[in-house]
Write a protein that holds these residues in place. Sequence first.
Motif, PDB file in Angstrom:
ATOM      1  N   ALA A 196       6.598  13.023  -4.350  1.00 51.33           N
ATOM      2  CA  ALA A 196       6.334  14.166  -2.865  1.00 51.33           C
ATOM      3  C   ALA A 196       5.268  13.542  -2.129  1.00 51.33           C
ATOM      4  N   ASP A 197       4.156  13.127  -2.854  1.00 54.55           N
ATOM      5  CA  ASP A 197       2.921  12.992  -2.035  1.00 54.55           C
ATOM      6  C   ASP A 197       1.815  11.652  -2.800  1.00 54.55           C
ATOM      7  N   TYR A 224      -3.383   2.895 -12.870  1.00 51.23           N
ATOM      8  CA  TYR A 224      -4.517   2.864 -11.808  1.00 51.23           C
ATOM      9  C   TYR A 224      -3.953   1.721 -10.816  1.00 51.23           C
ATOM     10  N   GLN A 225      -3.364   0.877 -11.104  1.00 44.53           N
ATOM     11  CA  GLN A 225      -2.976  -0.289 -10.128  1.00 44.53           C
ATOM     12  C   GLN A 225      -2.044   0.428  -9.262  1.00 44.53           C
ATOM     13  N   ARG A 226      -0.963   1.287  -9.703  1.00 44.33           N
ATOM     14  CA  ARG A 226      -0.087   1.940  -8.989  1.00 44.33           C
ATOM     15  C   ARG A 226      -0.634   2.824  -7.982  1.00 44.33           C
ATOM     16  N   ALA A 227      -1.699   3.636  -8.459  1.00 43.40           N
ATOM     17  CA  ALA A 227      -2.377   4.550  -7.519  1.00 43.40           C
ATOM     18  C   ALA A 227      -3.167   3.793  -6.468  1.00 43.40           C
ATOM     19  N   ARG A 228      -3.752   2.654  -6.749  1.00 39.07           N
ATOM     20  CA  ARG A 228      -4.484   1.977  -5.616  1.00 39.07           C
ATOM     21  C   ARG A 228      -3.510   1.273  -4.865  1.00 39.07           C
ATOM     22  N   ASP A 233      -1.199   1.784   0.902  1.00 38.25           N
ATOM     23  CA  ASP A 233      -0.208   2.025   1.565  1.00 38.25           C
ATOM     24  C   ASP A 233      -0.227   3.305   2.345  1.00 38.25           C
ATOM     25  N   ALA A 234      -0.761   4.359   1.924  1.00 32.03           N
ATOM     26  CA  ALA A 234      -0.870   5.669   2.566  1.00 32.03           C
ATOM     27  C   ALA A 234      -1.925   5.921   3.772  1.00 32.03           C
ATOM     28  N   GLU A 238      -9.330   2.288  -0.779  1.00 28.81           N
ATOM     29  CA  GLU A 238      -9.298   1.933  -1.964  1.00 28.81           C
ATOM     30  C   GLU A 238      -9.501   3.265  -2.662  1.00 28.81           C
ATOM     31  N   PRO A 239      -9.297   3.215  -3.927  1.00 30.74           N
ATOM     32  CA  PRO A 239      -9.593   4.648  -4.670  1.00 30.74           C
ATOM     33  C   PRO A 239     -11.005   5.009  -4.868  1.00 30.74           C
TER      34      PRO A 239
END
Length: 340
Positions: A196-197, A224-228, A233-234, A238-239
């Motif tokens: 959702a977010d 972590y790579q997915r999060a980055r 994208d959003a 960077e993290p």
Amino acid sequence: MPRPPTISLVSGGRAGIRVFGPVTAERAGQELTLPAGERLVLAALTVAFPGAASEHRLTEVLWRDQEPPRTARQSLQNHVSRLRAKLGADAILHGAGGYSLNPSTHVDVHHLRRRLPEVSTLRAHDPGAALGLVDELLGTVAAPALPELGEDPAAVGLRTVVRRELAGLRTERASLLVELDRPDEAVGELERLLVADPGDERRWELLLVALDRAGRRGEALATYQRARRALIDAYGVEPGPALRDAQRQLLGTSGPTVDALAAIRPFGRDDVRRDVLAAVADGGVATLLGPPGIGKSSVLAAVADAWVDGAVLRVECADNPWSALGPVDALLARLAAMLP
């Protein structure tokens, strides 16, 4: 979404109003029948609660884009009179500012918001009870609030605030699951929330911790790579420090980490080199991450060329790739060879 099973909102004959989903009201445990006009008046009074709504405001809500009739004021007074007959003579007050709900009225959305601070207070000494309270509060939310008011700006504003607070409450629930050693449940919940977010950095951080505690460290590092990627994208960023710290904990390092994936961006290698040099300044440690072939060795070579504060020692560990002590053995051997 169906409304949860009806339970009495209040005791002692006081009035109670639900606005998550279509507006309903009860008195002494009995749900009341409310025609459309009465629901609109209650919805507008709920948005204003604990303040007042003027007669002009209530007239706008009742007739929306239509021209109010000459009898609008009398019609409004009739709605209020019928609501008082159902909810109690003092349920709706009238003063200089207009009409308002009695402060003792139980309104579900405002009751939820008042109880939110209790979660952190309870968590400090009883996380299990805090989780129970979170589930209780979330259980009162069956649908978006105040659908009768549509895109009315005041209603939209209240919905926005409540939606943000509910998002925080759901994140708090996942955090409590991690704290209570229920990481698998936390992983499932966080994955759903991130759909959702995907730009919620706190949820990514919790997901890394939950995966690690569930014995899935490799998956946590990949996450972590997915999060980055999701954050770039959003928001194009960077993290942040908290998420990077969570990654360092997974790697077992105390120093900064530098993501070699940045090297594949145009002109990114110079940026990574600067990051590594900054990370190792004053005796710091940097861990360079990335899949084979992405250019980690080239980045390190560039760092070595730019390093002016001391010698650079390069160690190849390919002969023993599965040994945790392989790099240490190789480094000690090189250092021993340098001794006179």
